[in-house]
Design a protein around this motif. Structure first.
Motif, mmCIF file in Angstrom:
data_model
loop_
_atom_site.group_PDB
_atom_site.id
_atom_site.type_symbol
_atom_site.label_atom_id
_atom_site.label_comp_id
_atom_site.label_asym_id
_atom_site.label_seq_id
_atom_site.Cartn_x
_atom_site.Cartn_y
_atom_site.Cartn_z
ATOM 1 N N LEU A 3 6.442 2.671 -3.586
ATOM 2 C CA LEU A 3 5.547 2.089 -4.581
ATOM 3 C C LEU A 3 4.936 3.120 -5.516
ATOM 4 C CD1 LEU A 3 3.651 -0.643 -2.522
ATOM 5 C CD2 LEU A 3 5.775 -0.802 -3.808
ATOM 6 N N ASP A 4 5.404 4.342 -5.464
ATOM 7 C CA ASP A 4 4.891 5.388 -6.338
ATOM 8 C C ASP A 4 5.169 5.018 -7.789
ATOM 9 O OD1 ASP A 4 4.160 7.716 -7.620
ATOM 10 O OD2 ASP A 4 5.089 9.027 -6.128
ATOM 11 N N ARG A 5 4.116 4.905 -8.591
ATOM 12 C CA ARG A 5 4.282 4.497 -9.986
ATOM 13 C C ARG A 5 4.784 5.638 -10.862
ATOM 14 N NH1 ARG A 5 5.912 0.307 -9.893
ATOM 15 N NH2 ARG A 5 5.633 0.147 -12.154
ATOM 16 N N LYS A 47 0.072 5.617 -0.552
ATOM 17 C CA LYS A 47 -0.520 4.282 -0.501
ATOM 18 C C LYS A 47 0.570 3.250 -0.700
ATOM 19 C CE LYS A 47 -4.560 2.088 -0.281
ATOM 20 N NZ LYS A 47 -5.492 2.252 0.838
ATOM 21 N N LEU A 48 0.621 2.258 0.188
ATOM 22 C CA LEU A 48 1.620 1.200 0.101
ATOM 23 C C LEU A 48 0.872 -0.118 -0.043
ATOM 24 C CD1 LEU A 48 4.758 0.783 0.327
ATOM 25 C CD2 LEU A 48 4.323 0.112 2.672
ATOM 26 N N GLU A 65 -1.478 2.384 4.353
ATOM 27 C CA GLU A 65 -1.226 3.778 3.993
ATOM 28 C C GLU A 65 -0.143 4.302 4.927
ATOM 29 O OE1 GLU A 65 -4.485 6.720 2.565
ATOM 30 O OE2 GLU A 65 -4.187 7.120 4.699
ATOM 31 N N VAL A 66 0.833 5.015 4.365
ATOM 32 C CA VAL A 66 1.951 5.499 5.172
ATOM 33 C C VAL A 66 2.012 7.013 5.133
ATOM 34 C CG1 VAL A 66 3.253 3.389 4.702
ATOM 35 C CG2 VAL A 66 3.677 5.424 3.313
ATOM 36 N N TYR A 124 3.709 4.323 9.677
ATOM 37 C CA TYR A 124 2.419 3.718 9.332
ATOM 38 C C TYR A 124 1.726 3.180 10.578
ATOM 39 C CZ TYR A 124 5.396 -0.469 9.326
ATOM 40 O OH TYR A 124 6.301 -1.446 9.667
ATOM 41 N N GLY A 125 0.388 3.238 10.541
ATOM 42 C CA GLY A 125 -0.425 2.719 11.623
ATOM 43 C C GLY A 125 -0.590 3.712 12.773
#
Length: 321
Positions: free
Chosen positions: A4-6, A34-35, A40-41, A62-63
């Motif tokens: 998801l990196d813009r 950030k996902l 957050e991963v 994640y987690g």
């Protein structure tokens, strides 16, 4: 799962010029990404020091995240090409939808395997009624040139082979370990296994000397070939090993990733893997114009827009920076 990196940065990887042909102990630290709004991963591959392990080219951990009062994972429809995605959970559930019409809830230690081939789109979300905790890994496998234009498809395997030894339970995700073989479709010599160790376990896992390997720590206190590997970090092990010593200082969970070093050079940008700048530019154009990647039906939200391509043309290069 999407990148998801813009401001997506191209990753140039593949080729055998930088394969470590002997056993090493190279600890890889994650980069936090950030996902969506609430997830957050920790990104282990591609890494500043190493981009691939066999055909494994992308690893997010994640987690465990407490999502009791949160929406949890919410990844809108997005495209993929030239790769397979592997969804692997230790806690929680993820609802998968894709443009082939697949609709599947993936639960802990079940294999969700999506082969994008020439083009697919999908979404991932925590069900509206979901468990309190979400913990897992999302991984990509690069497809070789001979199969990267194959038809897209999705596989769900709720039952997977298990190998046991005193203090060890190994669930086969992909490939083969100690004579047990996963039902997941593969296109290169590869292995992925979920390793559960009990406190005090001291075991040796058989390996293929021609494969390169890495171990991702999911939880607990574990020592991989004598090296402490903390949760959310990964130890790259190189090639030339016939076995791997594992020791647990507490109950611990690991993921073993390996495979024959990937020979081809790749361009990986956003959610696409190609062989040239033209490959990824055409894929971006096709996604933005609504062609080729199909439609994900049923997701409550708009598809992701692709980031802008970098101004400098992308060229395929080697495996490490």
């Amino acid at each position: 799962m999407s990148n998801l990196d813009r401001e997506a940065v191209p990753t140039l990887c593949g080729g055998r010029g930088f394969v470590v042909a002997e056993p090493v102990r190279e600890l890889l630290s994650p980069r936090t990404v950030k996902l969506g709004e609430s997830t957050e991963v920790r990104r282990l591959l591609p890494n500043l020091g190493r981009r691939m392990v066999g055909a494994w080219c992308f690893v997010d951990h994640y987690g465990p995240d407490d999502i009791a009062d949160e929406p949890g994972m919410q990844v809108p429809p997005h495209p993929h090409m030239g790769l397979q995605t592997v969804s692997w959970l230790h806690e929680g559930e993820v609802l998968h939808r894709d443009s082939t019409g697949s609709l599947q809830t993936i639960r802990p230690r079940e294999l969700g395997l999506m082969t994008s081939g020439r083009a697919i789109s999908h979404s991932e979300e925590s069900p509206k009624s979901h468990a309190r905790f979400l913990h897992g890994a999302q991984l990509w496998v690069a497809l070789p040139d001979s199969h990267r234009h194959t038809d897209p498809r999705f596989e769900h395997h709720a039952e997977l082979p298990v190998v046991t030894a005193p203090g060890l339970r190994a669930t086969l995700i992909l490939g083969e370990v100690d004579g047990a073989t996963s039902p997941g479709t593969t296109f290169t010599p590869i292995v992925g296994a979920d390793l559960s160790l009990t406190n005090g376990a001291d075991v040796r896992l058989p390996l293929e000397p021609d494969f390169e390997y890495a171990v991702l720590s999911m939880s607990g206190e574990a020592y991989v070939d004598g090296v402490p590997v903390l949760p959310g970090s990964m130890l790259y092990l190189g090639c030339g090993r016939s076995e791997l010593p594992l020791r647990a200082g507490s109950d611990a969970d690991l993921m073993l990733l390996g495979g024959e070093p990937f020979e081809e050079e790749l361009v990986m940008w956003w959610n696409f893997i190609g062989r040239s700048n033209e490959d990824v530019a055409q894929a971006r154009s096709d996604w933005m114009t609504g062609s080729r990647f199909g439609e994900v039906v049923g997701y409550d939200g708009a598809p992701l827009r692709a980031p802008e391509l970098p101004p400098v043309p992308l060229k395929p290069r080697g495996r490490v920076r």
